[in-house]
Design a protein around this motif. Structure first.
Motif, PDB file in Angstrom:
ATOM      1  N   ASP A  40      -1.511  -4.800  -0.109  1.00 30.23           N
ATOM      2  CA  ASP A  40      -1.667  -4.937  -1.558  1.00 30.23           C
ATOM      3  C   ASP A  40      -2.299  -3.678  -2.157  1.00 30.23           C
ATOM      4  N   CYS A  41      -1.661  -2.529  -1.902  1.00 30.53           N
ATOM      5  CA  CYS A  41      -2.073  -1.234  -2.456  1.00 30.53           C
ATOM      6  C   CYS A  41      -3.440  -0.797  -1.929  1.00 30.53           C
ATOM      7  N   SER A  42      -3.613  -0.850  -0.617  1.00 33.66           N
ATOM      8  CA  SER A  42      -4.864  -0.409   0.001  1.00 33.66           C
ATOM      9  C   SER A  42      -5.116   1.062  -0.286  1.00 33.66           C
ATOM     10  N   THR A  43      -6.400   1.416  -0.333  1.00 33.03           N
ATOM     11  CA  THR A  43      -6.786   2.802  -0.602  1.00 33.03           C
ATOM     12  C   THR A  43      -7.615   3.400   0.534  1.00 33.03           C
ATOM     13  N   ASP A  44      -7.771   2.675   1.641  1.00 31.68           N
ATOM     14  CA  ASP A  44      -8.641   3.132   2.730  1.00 31.68           C
ATOM     15  C   ASP A  44      -7.886   3.708   3.925  1.00 31.68           C
ATOM     16  N   GLY A  45      -6.570   3.873   3.815  1.00 31.25           N
ATOM     17  CA  GLY A  45      -5.784   4.364   4.940  1.00 31.25           C
ATOM     18  C   GLY A  45      -5.079   3.267   5.716  1.00 31.25           C
ATOM     19  N   ALA A  46      -5.168   2.035   5.258  1.00 32.45           N
ATOM     20  CA  ALA A  46      -4.492   0.931   5.946  1.00 32.45           C
ATOM     21  C   ALA A  46      -2.978   1.133   5.975  1.00 32.45           C
ATOM     22  N   LYS A  47      -2.430   1.761   4.944  1.00 30.81           N
ATOM     23  CA  LYS A  47      -0.981   1.996   4.898  1.00 30.81           C
ATOM     24  C   LYS A  47      -0.515   2.810   6.090  1.00 30.81           C
ATOM     25  N   GLU A  48      -1.289   3.804   6.468  1.00 29.37           N
ATOM     26  CA  GLU A  48      -0.921   4.642   7.602  1.00 29.37           C
ATOM     27  C   GLU A  48      -0.928   3.840   8.902  1.00 29.37           C
ATOM     28  N   VAL A  49      -1.890   2.955   9.047  1.00 30.21           N
ATOM     29  CA  VAL A  49      -1.943   2.084  10.225  1.00 30.21           C
ATOM     30  C   VAL A  49      -0.716   1.175  10.230  1.00 30.21           C
ATOM     31  N   LEU A  50      -0.376   0.615   9.078  1.00 30.02           N
ATOM     32  CA  LEU A  50       0.765  -0.303   8.980  1.00 30.02           C
ATOM     33  C   LEU A  50       2.084   0.399   9.251  1.00 30.02           C
ATOM     34  N   ARG A  51       2.214   1.638   8.841  1.00 30.57           N
ATOM     35  CA  ARG A  51       3.464   2.372   9.094  1.00 30.57           C
ATOM     36  C   ARG A  51       3.767   2.454  10.585  1.00 30.57           C
ATOM     37  N   ALA A  52       2.729   2.530  11.396  1.00 31.51           N
ATOM     38  CA  ALA A  52       2.916   2.568  12.847  1.00 31.51           C
ATOM     39  C   ALA A  52       3.358   1.215  13.399  1.00 31.51           C
ATOM     40  N   LEU A  53       3.224   0.155  12.617  1.00 37.06           N
ATOM     41  CA  LEU A  53       3.594  -1.190  13.069  1.00 37.06           C
ATOM     42  C   LEU A  53       4.952  -1.640  12.548  1.00 37.06           C
ATOM     43  N   GLU A  54       5.585  -0.832  11.701  1.00 38.92           N
ATOM     44  CA  GLU A  54       6.845  -1.240  11.060  1.00 38.92           C
ATOM     45  C   GLU A  54       7.977  -1.518  12.039  1.00 38.92           C
ATOM     46  N   ASN A  55       7.959  -0.883  13.202  1.00 36.36           N
ATOM     47  CA  ASN A  55       9.044  -1.106  14.161  1.00 36.36           C
ATOM     48  C   ASN A  55       8.906  -2.435  14.908  1.00 36.36           C
ATOM     49  N   LYS A  56       7.731  -3.070  14.822  1.00 37.00           N
ATOM     50  CA  LYS A  56       7.508  -4.324  15.546  1.00 37.00           C
ATOM     51  C   LYS A  56       7.386  -5.540  14.625  1.00 37.00           C
ATOM     52  N   TYR A  57       6.902  -5.333  13.397  1.00 42.34           N
ATOM     53  CA  TYR A  57       6.657  -6.429  12.469  1.00 42.34           C
ATOM     54  C   TYR A  57       7.328  -6.156  11.135  1.00 42.34           C
ATOM     55  N   LYS A  58       7.436  -7.206  10.321  1.00 36.71           N
ATOM     56  CA  LYS A  58       7.893  -7.015   8.951  1.00 36.71           C
ATOM     57  C   LYS A  58       6.685  -6.548   8.142  1.00 36.71           C
ATOM     58  N   VAL A  59       6.814  -5.392   7.506  1.00 31.44           N
ATOM     59  CA  VAL A  59       5.713  -4.826   6.739  1.00 31.44           C
ATOM     60  C   VAL A  59       6.211  -4.516   5.332  1.00 31.44           C
ATOM     61  N   PHE A  60       5.436  -4.960   4.333  1.00 31.50           N
ATOM     62  CA  PHE A  60       5.782  -4.733   2.936  1.00 31.50           C
ATOM     63  C   PHE A  60       4.584  -4.142   2.217  1.00 31.50           C
ATOM     64  N   TYR A  61       4.880  -3.354   1.178  1.00 28.56           N
ATOM     65  CA  TYR A  61       3.829  -2.652   0.445  1.00 28.56           C
ATOM     66  C   TYR A  61       3.954  -2.930  -1.049  1.00 28.56           C
ATOM     67  N   HIS A  62       2.838  -3.269  -1.671  1.00 27.18           N
ATOM     68  CA  HIS A  62       2.791  -3.344  -3.129  1.00 27.18           C
ATOM     69  C   HIS A  62       2.386  -1.966  -3.640  1.00 27.18           C
ATOM     70  N   GLU A  63       3.061  -1.485  -4.662  1.00 28.53           N
ATOM     71  CA  GLU A  63       2.722  -0.183  -5.233  1.00 28.53           C
ATOM     72  C   GLU A  63       1.535  -0.281  -6.184  1.00 28.53           C
ATOM     73  N   LYS A  64       1.216  -1.498  -6.595  1.00 30.00           N
ATOM     74  CA  LYS A  64       0.070  -1.749  -7.479  1.00 30.00           C
ATOM     75  C   LYS A  64      -0.666  -2.967  -6.929  1.00 30.00           C
ATOM     76  N   ASN A  65      -1.996  -2.956  -7.001  1.00 27.94           N
ATOM     77  CA  ASN A  65      -2.769  -4.089  -6.526  1.00 27.94           C
ATOM     78  C   ASN A  65      -2.482  -5.291  -7.412  1.00 27.94           C
ATOM     79  N   LYS A  66      -1.992  -6.368  -6.787  1.00 24.70           N
ATOM     80  CA  LYS A  66      -1.615  -7.572  -7.525  1.00 24.70           C
ATOM     81  C   LYS A  66      -2.444  -8.781  -7.119  1.00 24.70           C
ATOM     82  N   GLY A  67      -3.270  -8.629  -6.104  1.00 26.63           N
ATOM     83  CA  GLY A  67      -4.110  -9.727  -5.650  1.00 26.63           C
ATOM     84  C   GLY A  67      -3.542 -10.443  -4.433  1.00 26.63           C
TER      85      GLY A  67
END
Length: 83
Positions: A40-67
């Motif tokens: 949900d639009c993380s700002t701490d670097g979580a996106k980079e961690v998640l990108r490494a998991l995209e080949n194993k899990y379904k990963v989605f990103y919100h471009e704006k924090n929506k809650g």
């Protein structure tokens, strides 16, 4: 049967790998697991961690924090499990 597990994420860089590891290890009595991670639009670097998991899990990103609720709705929409 498949169990969909939806994990809303906001600034969980330091904990997301442990959370996913524990879910992987959990016994669900013969059910197949589908893990869906929604950032949900993380700002701490979580996106980079998640990108490494995209080949194993379904990963989605919100471009704006929506809650958390919106992150869960995104996950529910993408879930393909029976449960």
């Amino acid at each position: 049967m498949k169990l969909s597990i939806i994990i809303p994420i906001y600034n969980e860089k330091n904990t997301i790998l442990e959370i996913v590891s524990r879910i992987e290890k959990a016994d669900v009595k013969g059910l197949e697991k589908e893990i869906i991670l929604v950032d949900d639009c993380s700002t701490d670097g979580a996106k980079e961690v998640l990108r490494a998991l995209e080949n194993k899990y379904k990963v989605f990103y919100h471009e704006k924090n929506k809650g958390k609720g919106a992150a869960l709705r995104t996950g529910f929409k993408e879930a393909s499990g029976d449960i």
